[in-house]
Design a protein around this motif. Structure first.
Motif, PDB file in Angstrom:
ATOM      1  N   ARG A  23       0.843  -1.201   0.000  1.00 21.22           N
ATOM      2  CA  ARG A  23       0.000   0.000   0.000  1.00 21.22           C
ATOM      3  C   ARG A  23       0.874   1.245   0.000  1.00 21.22           C
ATOM      4  N   SER A  24       0.248   2.397  -0.261  1.00 19.29           N
ATOM      5  CA  SER A  24       0.908   3.698  -0.215  1.00 19.29           C
ATOM      6  C   SER A  24       0.042   4.636   0.605  1.00 19.29           C
ATOM      7  N   ASP A  25       0.678   5.450   1.407  1.00 18.04           N
ATOM      8  CA  ASP A  25      -0.038   6.423   2.228  1.00 18.04           C
ATOM      9  C   ASP A  25       0.673   7.766   2.149  1.00 18.04           C
ATOM     10  N   LYS A  26      -0.077   8.841   2.368  1.00 12.86           N
ATOM     11  CA  LYS A  26       0.529  10.165   2.472  1.00 12.86           C
ATOM     12  C   LYS A  26       0.680  10.495   3.948  1.00 12.86           C
ATOM     13  N   GLU A  50      -3.968  -2.489  -0.457  1.00 12.45           N
ATOM     14  CA  GLU A  50      -4.917  -1.647  -1.177  1.00 12.45           C
ATOM     15  C   GLU A  50      -5.559  -2.446  -2.300  1.00 12.45           C
TER      16      GLU A  50
END
Length: 95
Positions: A23-26, A50
């Motif tokens: 996943r990627s998050d800010k 995700e």
């Protein structure tokens, strides 16, 4: 400034380069302290793949799982007159 945190999975004993994104998050970070990691090596993190990360779902499942942080790399970039950008690559593995 916003940083992009990319969580990558590497199976225990696997060679480098065999990772895939979970996943990627800010995350909001202070540019003056950009080397402060969201996670330290050895930390335990709970992640859920995700929907867009089909390989992660296929290999790890859809449920949230706990992983241990294996590596954390910060990449600070600046292109021309644009504001600097920070990407943090967090490599995790099974507990």
């Amino acid at each position: 400034m916003d940083a992009l945190v990319i969580y990558r999975y590497q199976a225990a004993g696997a060679e480098q380069g065999n990772e895939f994104t979970i996943r990627s998050d800010k995350m909001d970070v202070d540019l003056n302290r950009f080397q402060t990691s969201p996670h330290k090596v050895g930390d335990t993190v709970a992640l859920q793949a995700e929907k867009e990360e089909e390989e992660a779902i296929k290999k790890l499942g859809e449920d949230q799982k706990e992983y241990v942080v294996r590596k954390c790399v910060h990449v600070l970039t600046q292109v021309a007159e644009y504001n600097p950008g920070l990407t943090v690559y967090v490599t995790v593995t099974d507990l």
